[in-house]
Design a protein around this motif. Structure first.
Motif, mmCIF file in Angstrom:
data_model
loop_
_atom_site.group_PDB
_atom_site.id
_atom_site.type_symbol
_atom_site.label_atom_id
_atom_site.label_comp_id
_atom_site.label_asym_id
_atom_site.label_seq_id
_atom_site.Cartn_x
_atom_site.Cartn_y
_atom_site.Cartn_z
ATOM 1 N N THR A 179 0.819 -1.207 0.000
ATOM 2 C CA THR A 179 0.000 0.000 0.000
ATOM 3 C C THR A 179 0.858 1.264 0.000
ATOM 4 O OG1 THR A 179 -0.153 -0.054 2.419
ATOM 5 C CG2 THR A 179 -1.899 -1.151 1.169
ATOM 6 N N ARG A 180 2.162 1.107 0.282
ATOM 7 C CA ARG A 180 3.114 2.205 0.245
ATOM 8 C C ARG A 180 4.507 1.598 0.184
ATOM 9 N NH1 ARG A 180 2.777 5.232 5.995
ATOM 10 N NH2 ARG A 180 4.701 6.188 5.221
ATOM 11 N N ALA A 181 5.516 2.418 -0.068
ATOM 12 C CA ALA A 181 6.886 1.918 -0.133
ATOM 13 C C ALA A 181 7.293 1.314 1.212
ATOM 14 C CB ALA A 181 7.837 3.036 -0.518
ATOM 15 N N GLU A 182 7.995 0.192 1.151
ATOM 16 C CA GLU A 182 8.495 -0.476 2.346
ATOM 17 C C GLU A 182 9.906 -0.963 2.069
ATOM 18 O OE1 GLU A 182 6.022 -3.701 3.500
ATOM 19 O OE2 GLU A 182 4.224 -2.485 3.760
ATOM 20 N N GLY A 183 10.830 -0.614 2.936
ATOM 21 C CA GLY A 183 12.209 -1.046 2.755
ATOM 22 C C GLY A 183 13.137 -0.237 3.627
ATOM 23 N N ASP A 184 14.387 -0.132 3.215
ATOM 24 C CA ASP A 184 15.405 0.578 3.984
ATOM 25 C C ASP A 184 15.510 2.027 3.524
ATOM 26 O OD1 ASP A 184 16.071 -1.772 5.348
ATOM 27 O OD2 ASP A 184 17.454 -2.388 3.745
ATOM 28 N N GLN A 185 15.486 2.932 4.487
ATOM 29 C CA GLN A 185 15.661 4.345 4.182
ATOM 30 C C GLN A 185 17.078 4.586 3.659
ATOM 31 O OE1 GLN A 185 12.851 6.249 5.063
ATOM 32 N NE2 GLN A 185 13.642 7.979 3.881
ATOM 33 N N VAL A 186 17.183 5.272 2.531
ATOM 34 C CA VAL A 186 18.495 5.594 1.973
ATOM 35 C C VAL A 186 19.059 6.786 2.748
ATOM 36 C CG1 VAL A 186 19.728 6.356 -0.092
ATOM 37 C CG2 VAL A 186 17.867 4.684 -0.279
ATOM 38 N N THR A 187 20.275 6.667 3.226
ATOM 39 C CA THR A 187 20.834 7.671 4.129
ATOM 40 C C THR A 187 21.772 8.656 3.438
ATOM 41 O OG1 THR A 187 22.636 6.159 4.731
ATOM 42 C CG2 THR A 187 20.648 6.141 6.113
ATOM 43 N N ASP A 188 22.200 8.350 2.231
ATOM 44 C CA ASP A 188 23.170 9.220 1.574
ATOM 45 C C ASP A 188 22.550 10.024 0.427
ATOM 46 O OD1 ASP A 188 22.742 7.068 -0.057
ATOM 47 O OD2 ASP A 188 24.857 6.716 -0.536
ATOM 48 N N LEU A 222 14.868 6.832 -2.541
ATOM 49 C CA LEU A 222 14.695 7.336 -1.175
ATOM 50 C C LEU A 222 14.489 6.196 -0.188
ATOM 51 C CD1 LEU A 222 12.309 10.338 -1.945
ATOM 52 C CD2 LEU A 222 14.816 10.353 -1.801
ATOM 53 N N ILE A 223 13.744 5.190 -0.615
ATOM 54 C CA ILE A 223 13.536 3.964 0.167
ATOM 55 C C ILE A 223 13.886 2.802 -0.749
ATOM 56 C CG2 ILE A 223 11.849 2.491 1.355
ATOM 57 C CD1 ILE A 223 10.246 5.039 1.985
ATOM 58 N N ALA A 307 4.555 24.043 -21.236
ATOM 59 C CA ALA A 307 5.568 23.517 -22.152
ATOM 60 C C ALA A 307 6.961 23.705 -21.561
ATOM 61 C CB ALA A 307 5.459 24.243 -23.495
ATOM 62 N N ASN A 308 7.865 22.807 -21.927
ATOM 63 C CA ASN A 308 9.272 22.871 -21.523
ATOM 64 C C ASN A 308 9.458 22.789 -20.008
ATOM 65 O OD1 ASN A 308 10.347 23.223 -24.236
ATOM 66 N ND2 ASN A 308 9.411 25.269 -24.148
ATOM 67 N N SER A 309 8.593 22.013 -19.343
ATOM 68 C CA SER A 309 8.670 21.891 -17.888
ATOM 69 C C SER A 309 9.564 20.741 -17.467
ATOM 70 C CB SER A 309 7.274 21.660 -17.295
ATOM 71 O OG SER A 309 6.478 22.816 -17.397
ATOM 72 N N THR A 310 10.370 21.004 -16.440
ATOM 73 C CA THR A 310 11.012 19.924 -15.692
ATOM 74 C C THR A 310 9.980 19.377 -14.711
ATOM 75 O OG1 THR A 310 13.274 20.723 -15.892
ATOM 76 C CG2 THR A 310 12.766 19.393 -13.953
ATOM 77 N N LEU A 311 9.847 18.078 -14.655
ATOM 78 C CA LEU A 311 8.846 17.428 -13.815
ATOM 79 C C LEU A 311 9.527 16.721 -12.655
ATOM 80 C CD1 LEU A 311 6.743 15.784 -16.679
ATOM 81 C CD2 LEU A 311 6.473 18.070 -15.690
ATOM 82 N N VAL A 312 8.944 16.848 -11.468
ATOM 83 C CA VAL A 312 9.469 16.178 -10.284
ATOM 84 C C VAL A 312 8.399 15.214 -9.770
ATOM 85 C CG1 VAL A 312 10.353 16.462 -7.942
ATOM 86 C CG2 VAL A 312 10.922 18.162 -9.706
ATOM 87 N N PHE A 313 8.769 13.952 -9.622
ATOM 88 C CA PHE A 313 7.851 12.922 -9.140
ATOM 89 C C PHE A 313 8.445 12.214 -7.931
ATOM 90 C CE2 PHE A 313 6.625 13.138 -13.628
ATOM 91 C CZ PHE A 313 5.240 13.062 -13.573
ATOM 92 N N VAL A 314 7.576 11.791 -7.036
ATOM 93 C CA VAL A 314 7.906 10.796 -6.026
ATOM 94 C C VAL A 314 7.031 9.588 -6.303
ATOM 95 C CG1 VAL A 314 7.942 10.205 -3.578
ATOM 96 C CG2 VAL A 314 8.660 12.489 -4.319
ATOM 97 N N VAL A 315 7.658 8.437 -6.557
ATOM 98 C CA VAL A 315 6.953 7.239 -7.000
ATOM 99 C C VAL A 315 7.200 6.107 -6.016
ATOM 100 C CG1 VAL A 315 6.632 5.597 -8.884
ATOM 101 C CG2 VAL A 315 7.300 7.961 -9.394
ATOM 102 N N ASP A 316 6.118 5.512 -5.493
ATOM 103 C CA ASP A 316 6.197 4.307 -4.663
ATOM 104 C C ASP A 316 5.876 3.099 -5.548
ATOM 105 O OD1 ASP A 316 6.356 6.229 -2.672
ATOM 106 O OD2 ASP A 316 5.057 5.131 -1.288
ATOM 107 N N ILE A 317 6.761 2.100 -5.564
ATOM 108 C CA ILE A 317 6.571 0.903 -6.376
ATOM 109 C C ILE A 317 5.949 -0.179 -5.510
ATOM 110 C CG2 ILE A 317 7.664 -0.778 -7.886
ATOM 111 C CD1 ILE A 317 9.955 1.228 -8.264
ATOM 112 N N LEU A 318 4.701 -0.534 -5.806
ATOM 113 C CA LEU A 318 3.917 -1.418 -4.940
ATOM 114 C C LEU A 318 3.894 -2.871 -5.389
ATOM 115 C CD1 LEU A 318 0.859 0.975 -4.479
ATOM 116 C CD2 LEU A 318 3.009 0.924 -3.193
ATOM 117 N N ALA A 319 4.107 -3.096 -6.676
ATOM 118 C CA ALA A 319 4.078 -4.460 -7.241
ATOM 119 C C ALA A 319 4.646 -4.378 -8.639
ATOM 120 C CB ALA A 319 2.652 -5.017 -7.260
ATOM 121 N N ALA A 320 4.858 -5.525 -9.263
ATOM 122 C CA ALA A 320 5.332 -5.562 -10.640
ATOM 123 C C ALA A 320 4.899 -6.869 -11.263
ATOM 124 C CB ALA A 320 6.848 -5.424 -10.712
ATOM 125 N N TYR A 321 4.658 -6.842 -12.563
ATOM 126 C CA TYR A 321 4.308 -8.063 -13.298
ATOM 127 C C TYR A 321 4.794 -7.937 -14.725
ATOM 128 C CZ TYR A 321 0.225 -5.292 -14.838
ATOM 129 O OH TYR A 321 -0.608 -4.324 -15.350
#
Length: 321
Positions: A179-188, A222-223, A307-321
């Motif tokens: 339901t959200r990202a789960e793992g180790d927090q990246v520290t660097d 990030l995670i 137009a010509n926008s830099t886009l910033v996303f935060v993406v949580d990966i919940l599953a893959a197939y």
């Protein structure tokens, strides 16, 4: 035969009357559509408003490719099904993601049109969420079944050279999407990148921290999740929020309580910056992406994105197939 072609067969069936909507490898609906997640733990069978197919049987070891038998030529209708072999594994519940091996069989002469068994490419796009169960009648037939069950669905496809066929799915495994990202927090994480803060439910908010336009993509984990690594032939199931560099949010699946199926293959209909940023990441990870215009929407506006926008996303990966 190549299992990917079952996608084409099923899309034709949808066009003929939405007989069966199953996604990705053996499937029929768009890989890029949003679908609501479900946290329900109900395991009781749903009321299935589909007629039964008579005169079809299957034999063989449970969990292996079944031998399907019926008298040819046979007539089938859309929205029909039959449980051919009852499985012996865990019970399938609402909210499960199910992987199924599939065979498509021509009812005119019994010839095999497609199969995923030989190359072991099961369809894992089958998400038994509340929204999918409302829209996709065949999914209801899976609730309450046990793994290794084989189910036949009738497809009367007038849009594919009038080919009618039986699609036999064997339900081989199941899992739960995160339901959200789960793992180790990246520290660097570099100090000059945007600062991400997570709400109680996991939704990200952002401080751009002086982030301006970029010419080259920035991808920062990030995670770090511990799940499957995303390859260029997969679809990642994600939650995301997107901003322009002035801090204005232009989209968020968190606000819609949906997930998004991001096909990162060369044919996937998502921006290149997502493909470049998600391939190689693992399920459970959260990724910060700063995407230059040439890997986003270029010199054309898209909705509220200039137009010509830099886009910033935060993406949580919940599953893959």
């Amino acid at each position: 035969m190549h299992s990917q072609k079952i996608t084409t067969l099923l899309r034709s069936a949808l066009a003929a009357g939405c007989a069966l909507a199953m996604c990705a490898t053996l499937a029929g609906c768009s890989n890029n559509s949003s679908s609501s997640s479900s946290s329900s733990k109900e395991s009781s069978k749903q009321t299935v408003n589909m007629d039964q197919i008579a005169g079809i049987t299957a034999t063989g070891k449970l969990g292996e490719k079944p031998k399907v038998t019926f008298k040819t030529p046979m007539t089938v209708q859309n929205n029909t099904y039959a449980v051919l072999q009852k499985g012996d594994g865990a019970t399938i519940q609402k909210g499960d993601r199910v992987c199924a091996q599939g065979i498509a069989i021509n009812v005119k002469d019994g010839s095999e049109l497609m199969s995923s068994w030989e190359k072991n490419t099961p369809d894992c796009s089958i998400l038994l969420s509340d929204s999918n169960l409302k829209q996709i009648e065949p999914y209801k037939a899976m609730i309450g079944q046990k793994l290794n069950t084989s189910i036949a669905f009738g497809i009367n496809d007038s849009n594919s050279a009038n080919t009618s066929y039986i699609l036999v799915y064997t339900l081989v495994s199941k899992s739960k999407d995160l339901t959200r990202a789960e793992g180790d927090q990246v520290t660097d994480v570099p100090a000059n990148l945007p600062k991400v803060t997570l709400g109680k439910n996991g939704k990200p908010s952002i401080d751009m921290n002086g982030q301006g336009s970029v010419d080259k993509q920035i991808t920062q984990t990030l995670i770090k999740g511990k799940g499957t690594k995303i390859t260029n032939s997969m679809t990642a199931v994600v939650k995301y929020t997107g901003w322009t560099t002035d801090g204005k949010q232009f989209d968020s699946s968190w606000d819609k309580n949906t997930t998004f199926d991001a096909d990162v293959s060369s044919s996937g209909q998502i921006i290149q910056g997502w493909k470049d940023g998600l391939i190689g990441q693992t399920v459970g990870s959260q990724v910060l992406l700063a995407i230059p215009p040439d890997k986003g929407y270029g010199n054309k506006a898209s909705g509220s994105i200039p137009a010509n926008s830099t886009l910033v996303f935060v993406v949580d990966i919940l599953a893959a197939y």
